[in-house]
Design an enzyme around this catalytic site. Structure first.
Site, PDB file in Angstrom:
ATOM      1  N   GLU A 107       0.860  -1.189   0.000  1.00  0.00           N
ATOM      2  CA  GLU A 107       0.000   0.000   0.000  1.00  0.00           C
ATOM      3  C   GLU A 107       0.896   1.240   0.000  1.00  0.00           C
ATOM      4  O   GLU A 107       1.855   1.319   0.760  1.00  0.00           O
ATOM      5  CB  GLU A 107      -0.914  -0.040   1.245  1.00  0.00           C
ATOM      6  N   ASP A 139       5.235   2.084  -3.173  1.00  0.00           N
ATOM      7  CA  ASP A 139       4.527   2.279  -4.424  1.00  0.00           C
ATOM      8  C   ASP A 139       4.448   0.904  -5.107  1.00  0.00           C
ATOM      9  O   ASP A 139       5.474   0.240  -5.289  1.00  0.00           O
ATOM     10  CB  ASP A 139       5.367   3.269  -5.241  1.00  0.00           C
ATOM     11  N   ASP A 157      -5.837  -4.057  -6.236  1.00  0.00           N
ATOM     12  CA  ASP A 157      -6.994  -3.411  -5.598  1.00  0.00           C
ATOM     13  C   ASP A 157      -6.699  -1.922  -5.531  1.00  0.00           C
ATOM     14  O   ASP A 157      -6.363  -1.386  -4.488  1.00  0.00           O
ATOM     15  CB  ASP A 157      -7.183  -4.013  -4.187  1.00  0.00           C
ATOM     16  N   SER A 158      -6.819  -1.282  -6.679  1.00  0.00           N
ATOM     17  CA  SER A 158      -6.347   0.102  -6.805  1.00  0.00           C
ATOM     18  C   SER A 158      -7.498   1.092  -6.867  1.00  0.00           C
ATOM     19  O   SER A 158      -8.663   0.726  -6.970  1.00  0.00           O
ATOM     20  CB  SER A 158      -5.548   0.225  -8.102  1.00  0.00           C
ATOM     21  N   ASP A 160      -8.910   4.470  -9.214  1.00  0.00           N
ATOM     22  CA  ASP A 160      -9.010   4.628 -10.661  1.00  0.00           C
ATOM     23  C   ASP A 160      -7.705   5.244 -11.191  1.00  0.00           C
ATOM     24  O   ASP A 160      -6.897   5.735 -10.412  1.00  0.00           O
ATOM     25  CB  ASP A 160     -10.218   5.522 -10.985  1.00  0.00           C
TER      26      ASP A 160
HETATM   27  N1  AG3 Z   1     -10.951   0.559  -4.898  1.00  0.00           N
HETATM   28  C1  AG3 Z   1     -11.672   0.618  -6.157  1.00  0.00           C
HETATM   29  C2  AG3 Z   1     -12.522   1.823  -6.297  1.00  0.00           C
HETATM   30  C3  AG3 Z   1     -12.914   1.984  -7.712  1.00  0.00           C
HETATM   31  C4  AG3 Z   1     -14.001   2.982  -7.888  1.00  0.00           C
HETATM   32  N2  AG3 Z   1     -14.159   3.168  -9.254  1.00  0.00           N
HETATM   33  C5  AG3 Z   1     -15.291   3.376  -9.878  1.00  0.00           C
HETATM   34  N3  AG3 Z   1     -16.399   3.607  -9.242  1.00  0.00           N
HETATM   35  N4  AG3 Z   1     -15.251   3.385 -11.160  1.00  0.00           N
HETATM   36  C6  AG3 Z   1     -11.622  -0.130  -3.885  1.00  0.00           C
HETATM   37  C7  AG3 Z   1     -10.853  -0.300  -2.655  1.00  0.00           C
HETATM   38  C8  AG3 Z   1     -11.504  -1.357  -1.847  1.00  0.00           C
HETATM   39  N5  AG3 Z   1     -10.578  -2.166  -1.181  1.00  0.00           N
END
Ligand code: AG3
Length: 283
Positions: A107, A139, A157-158, A160
């Site tokens: 992370e 990173d 698990d990123s 956008d």
């Molecule tokens: N991360 C992904 C969020 C993506 C939101 N994108 C979208 N709505 N197009 C989630 C983190 C959860 N661990």
């Protein structure tokens, strides 16, 4: 009486706005603006730079589908690498498999982990102190250049592709994911909502095809990632992983002893069925 609310800024031309009954945190970390608040429908939720990341009510869908689909498709995964995932929900789902011996989570923003432990404890449910957890603050793209180990499953698990998450959607990172994986490993990625973010999915899969022989995506509907189903990128050099029979998945799932609220072997199989407006983006 004024109502406090937060408006998601992800898509141009329309907005989702969430009422905040209580605001727990709203400040800039070293990397991004982080907000945690309570919404009457979705419970506690976290936004990063104005984009909804996770909510107590619907996080299970996202985390179950990004963790259990590749792990059960693989069938013999012992080491899992998570890139991002600071809230700890992905770590929790991965570690529910007693067959997993090591889970490294990389992370970039330590504040996300600290604040999630404090305000979203149901996400990690103690996963950060599991002896199998190897938590690295770095990173993700730098880590992938020189990984500490070889993994069976890698989960991106990123956020956008804006801000700190942008490098995780680029060619160099995708090329380096191969350094992190055993030859029969599986890579899965958060790849946006294709109805609204078609280019993002098309580009990711196009890049991945340079480096993997079996590239596609699968779907799940997460209410707060608005605009239709979300796509998860899938890349592997072993075609058999994507086509595992439902009978085998059923056996593996039963063996794992895990109970889920969205994942099932049938849902797993069905998630790879793509409507043409999405399958066109994978070609
Ligand atoms: N991360 C992904 C969020 C993506 C939101 N994108 C979208 N709505 N197009 C989630 C983190 C959860 N661990």
């Amino acid at each position: 009486m004024t109502i406090t609310s937060f408006r998601e800024q992800l898509h141009s031309g329309f907005f989702s706005e969430y009422e905040a009954e209580e605001v727990y945190f709203d400040s800039a970390t070293e990397h991004q603006r982080l907000v945690v608040f309570k919404n009457p429908k979705f419970g506690r939720m976290m936004m990063l730079d104005g984009v909804t990341q996770t909510t107590e009510a619907d996080e299970f869908i996202y985390h179950e589908m990004l963790a259990h689909v590749p792990i059960l498709a693989h069938g013999n995964a012992k080491k899992v690498l998570i890139i991002g995932g600071g809230d700890g929900g992905m770590l929790r789902e991965v570690l529910r498999h007693s067959s997993i011996e090591k889970c490294t989570m990389v992370e970039i923003d330590s504040s996300v982990v600290e604040l999630s432990k404090e305000y979203l404890p149901n996400h990690s449910q103690g996963a950060f102190v599991d002896p199998r957890t190897n938590l690295v603050f770095n990173d993700g793209s730098a880590f992938a250049r020189e990984p500490d180990d070889l993994y069976d499953v890698m989960i991106v698990d990123s956020t956008d592709p804006i801000g700190p998450g942008e490098v995780l959607f680029q060619d160099t990172f995708y090329a380096n994911t191969r350094n992190c994986l055993h030859p029969d490993g599986i890579l899965v990625t958060q790849n946006g909502v294709p109805f609204l973010q078609a280019d993002e999915l098309r580009n990711s899969l196009m890049h991945l095809k340079q480096f993997f022989t079996d590239v596609s995506c699968y779907l799940a509907t997460i209410p707060t990632y608005v605009g239709g189903p979300m796509a998860f990128g899938w890349a592997s050099n072993s075609k058999s992983h994507r086509s595992v029979d439902v009978e085998i998945l059923t056996e593996r799932f039963a063996q794992s002893g895990i109970s889920t609220r969205y994942y099932s072997p049938e849902v797993h199989k069905g998630a790879f069925a793509l409507p043409p407006y999405i399958s066109n983006l994978t070609e």
